[in-house]
Write a protein that holds these residues in place. Structure first.
Motif, PDB file in Angstrom:
ATOM      1  N   MET A 286       0.847  -1.167   0.000  1.00 12.16           N
ATOM      2  CA  MET A 286       0.000   0.000   0.000  1.00 12.16           C
ATOM      3  C   MET A 286       0.902   1.242   0.000  1.00 12.16           C
ATOM      4  N   GLU A 287       0.590   2.158  -0.901  1.00 14.53           N
ATOM      5  CA  GLU A 287       1.371   3.386  -1.022  1.00 14.53           C
ATOM      6  C   GLU A 287       0.777   4.481  -0.125  1.00 14.53           C
ATOM      7  N   TYR A 288       1.651   5.163   0.602  1.00 12.70           N
ATOM      8  CA  TYR A 288       1.240   6.327   1.392  1.00 12.70           C
ATOM      9  C   TYR A 288       2.486   7.131   1.724  1.00 12.70           C
ATOM     10  N   GLU A 289       2.259   8.347   2.171  1.00  8.67           N
ATOM     11  CA  GLU A 289       3.364   9.180   2.620  1.00  8.67           C
ATOM     12  C   GLU A 289       2.940   9.875   3.907  1.00  8.67           C
ATOM     13  N   ALA A 290       3.779   9.734   4.922  1.00  7.20           N
ATOM     14  CA  ALA A 290       3.514  10.376   6.212  1.00  7.20           C
ATOM     15  C   ALA A 290       4.110  11.775   6.223  1.00  7.20           C
ATOM     16  N   GLN A 291       3.371  12.715   6.814  1.00  4.53           N
ATOM     17  CA  GLN A 291       3.836  14.092   7.005  1.00  4.53           C
ATOM     18  C   GLN A 291       4.231  14.787   5.702  1.00  4.53           C
ATOM     19  N   ALA A 292       3.543  14.466   4.624  1.00  3.29           N
ATOM     20  CA  ALA A 292       3.771  15.150   3.351  1.00  3.29           C
ATOM     21  C   ALA A 292       3.283  16.588   3.479  1.00  3.29           C
ATOM     22  N   LYS A 293       3.803  17.457   2.644  1.00  2.00           N
ATOM     23  CA  LYS A 293       3.383  18.860   2.688  1.00  2.00           C
ATOM     24  C   LYS A 293       2.378  19.149   1.588  1.00  2.00           C
ATOM     25  N   THR A 294       1.348  19.898   1.959  1.00  2.00           N
ATOM     26  CA  THR A 294       0.351  20.341   0.993  1.00  2.00           C
ATOM     27  C   THR A 294       0.400  21.869   0.951  1.00  2.00           C
ATOM     28  N   GLU A 295      -0.686  22.489   0.594  1.00  2.00           N
ATOM     29  CA  GLU A 295      -0.742  23.942   0.471  1.00  2.00           C
ATOM     30  C   GLU A 295      -0.306  24.638   1.760  1.00  2.00           C
ATOM     31  N   ASN A 296       0.391  25.750   1.572  1.00  2.00           N
ATOM     32  CA  ASN A 296       0.819  26.598   2.690  1.00  2.00           C
ATOM     33  C   ASN A 296       1.573  25.847   3.784  1.00  2.00           C
ATOM     34  N   GLY A 297       2.300  24.804   3.401  1.00  2.00           N
ATOM     35  CA  GLY A 297       3.104  24.052   4.365  1.00  2.00           C
ATOM     36  C   GLY A 297       2.320  23.178   5.318  1.00  2.00           C
ATOM     37  N   LYS A 298       1.031  22.975   5.064  1.00  2.00           N
ATOM     38  CA  LYS A 298       0.225  22.091   5.921  1.00  2.00           C
ATOM     39  C   LYS A 298       0.776  20.673   5.803  1.00  2.00           C
ATOM     40  N   LYS A 299       0.662  19.898   6.895  1.00  2.00           N
ATOM     41  CA  LYS A 299       1.202  18.542   6.902  1.00  2.00           C
ATOM     42  C   LYS A 299       0.182  17.546   7.431  1.00  2.00           C
ATOM     43  N   PRO A 300      -0.661  17.022   6.527  1.00  2.00           N
ATOM     44  CA  PRO A 300      -1.566  15.967   6.984  1.00  2.00           C
ATOM     45  C   PRO A 300      -0.750  14.764   7.463  1.00  2.00           C
ATOM     46  N   ASP A 301      -1.297  14.016   8.391  1.00  2.00           N
ATOM     47  CA  ASP A 301      -0.563  12.871   8.937  1.00  2.00           C
ATOM     48  C   ASP A 301      -0.202  11.863   7.851  1.00  2.00           C
ATOM     49  N   PHE A 302      -1.173  11.540   6.980  1.00  2.00           N
ATOM     50  CA  PHE A 302      -0.926  10.568   5.913  1.00  2.00           C
ATOM     51  C   PHE A 302      -1.626  10.993   4.632  1.00  2.00           C
ATOM     52  N   LEU A 303      -0.900  10.923   3.525  1.00  2.00           N
ATOM     53  CA  LEU A 303      -1.466  11.139   2.194  1.00  2.00           C
ATOM     54  C   LEU A 303      -1.384   9.826   1.439  1.00  2.00           C
ATOM     55  N   PHE A 304      -2.438   9.499   0.723  1.00  2.00           N
ATOM     56  CA  PHE A 304      -2.477   8.284  -0.089  1.00  2.00           C
ATOM     57  C   PHE A 304      -2.713   8.690  -1.531  1.00  2.00           C
ATOM     58  N   PRO A 305      -1.936   8.309  -2.499  1.00  2.00           N
ATOM     59  CA  PRO A 305      -0.765   7.452  -2.382  1.00  2.00           C
ATOM     60  C   PRO A 305       0.527   8.179  -2.020  1.00  2.00           C
ATOM     61  N   SER A 306       0.638   9.485  -2.336  1.00  2.00           N
ATOM     62  CA  SER A 306       1.917  10.163  -2.076  1.00  2.00           C
ATOM     63  C   SER A 306       1.784  11.672  -2.283  1.00  2.00           C
ATOM     64  N   GLN A 307       2.801  12.384  -1.845  1.00  2.00           N
ATOM     65  CA  GLN A 307       2.849  13.822  -2.084  1.00  2.00           C
ATOM     66  C   GLN A 307       3.006  14.094  -3.581  1.00  2.00           C
ATOM     67  N   ALA A 308       3.792  13.268  -4.269  1.00  2.00           N
ATOM     68  CA  ALA A 308       3.975  13.450  -5.716  1.00  2.00           C
ATOM     69  C   ALA A 308       2.639  13.332  -6.445  1.00  2.00           C
ATOM     70  N   ALA A 309       1.822  12.367  -6.072  1.00  2.00           N
ATOM     71  CA  ALA A 309       0.502  12.218  -6.695  1.00  2.00           C
ATOM     72  C   ALA A 309      -0.371  13.422  -6.373  1.00  2.00           C
ATOM     73  N   TYR A 310      -0.312  13.880  -5.133  1.00  2.00           N
ATOM     74  CA  TYR A 310      -1.099  15.040  -4.714  1.00  2.00           C
ATOM     75  C   TYR A 310      -0.720  16.270  -5.528  1.00  2.00           C
ATOM     76  N   GLU A 311       0.554  16.456  -5.771  1.00  2.00           N
ATOM     77  CA  GLU A 311       1.035  17.631  -6.486  1.00  2.00           C
ATOM     78  C   GLU A 311       0.857  17.540  -7.999  1.00  2.00           C
ATOM     79  N   ASP A 312       0.595  16.346  -8.513  1.00  2.00           N
ATOM     80  CA  ASP A 312       0.435  16.142  -9.949  1.00  2.00           C
ATOM     81  C   ASP A 312      -0.995  16.503 -10.360  1.00  2.00           C
TER      82      ASP A 312
END
Length: 128
Positions: free
Chosen positions: A1-27
């Motif tokens: 299972m793909e996930y990323e802990a403490q990834a950064k999103t908008e304005n430096g926010k850091k959700p505990d877990f992003l699925f599948p990854s920060q790269a996917a979120y940013e794409d």
């Protein structure tokens, strides 16, 4: 299972877990319907409001909690307005009345949902 802990999103926010990854979120080509986030709080109190702001691309967010008796009907309505879905261990979920049980998800069910999303994702969307 793909996930990323403490990834950064908008304005430096850091959700505990992003699925599948920060790269996917940013794409921007990665489908939002394939993204999930899970925040983790021992108790939800009023801190659940910060979860609504942690990942703008993800409309429906998930919040994991461990504290029995922490969820009330008014709080559940507030969570619903913010599109936050509660996730908890089965033993905690079973401590609530039928209405709250019907509106919450066990942790194992959340994991099954993530695994299903990732298994159904076309290979062209798989990010290394």
């Amino acid at each position: 299972m793909e996930y990323e802990a403490q990834a950064k999103t908008e304005n430096g926010k850091k959700p505990d877990f992003l699925f599948p990854s920060q790269a996917a979120y940013e794409d921007p080509t990665f489908p939002e319907t394939q993204l999930r986030m899970l925040a983790s709080k021992t108790s939800i109190k009023d801190r659940f409001r910060q979860v609504a702001d942690e990942a703008n691309r993800i409309r429906d967010k998930h919040l994991f909690t461990l504290t029995p008796g922490d969820v009330t009907h008014p709080k559940l309505a507030q969570l619903d307005e913010l599109h936050i879905h509660l996730v908890m261990p089965k033993v905690v979920k079973e401590s609530y009345d039928d209405l709250i049980q019907g509106e919450t998800m066990t942790f194992s069910r959340f994991i099954e949902e993530i695994q299903g999303l990732q298994a159904d994702r076309p290979q062209s969307l798989t990010l290394l």
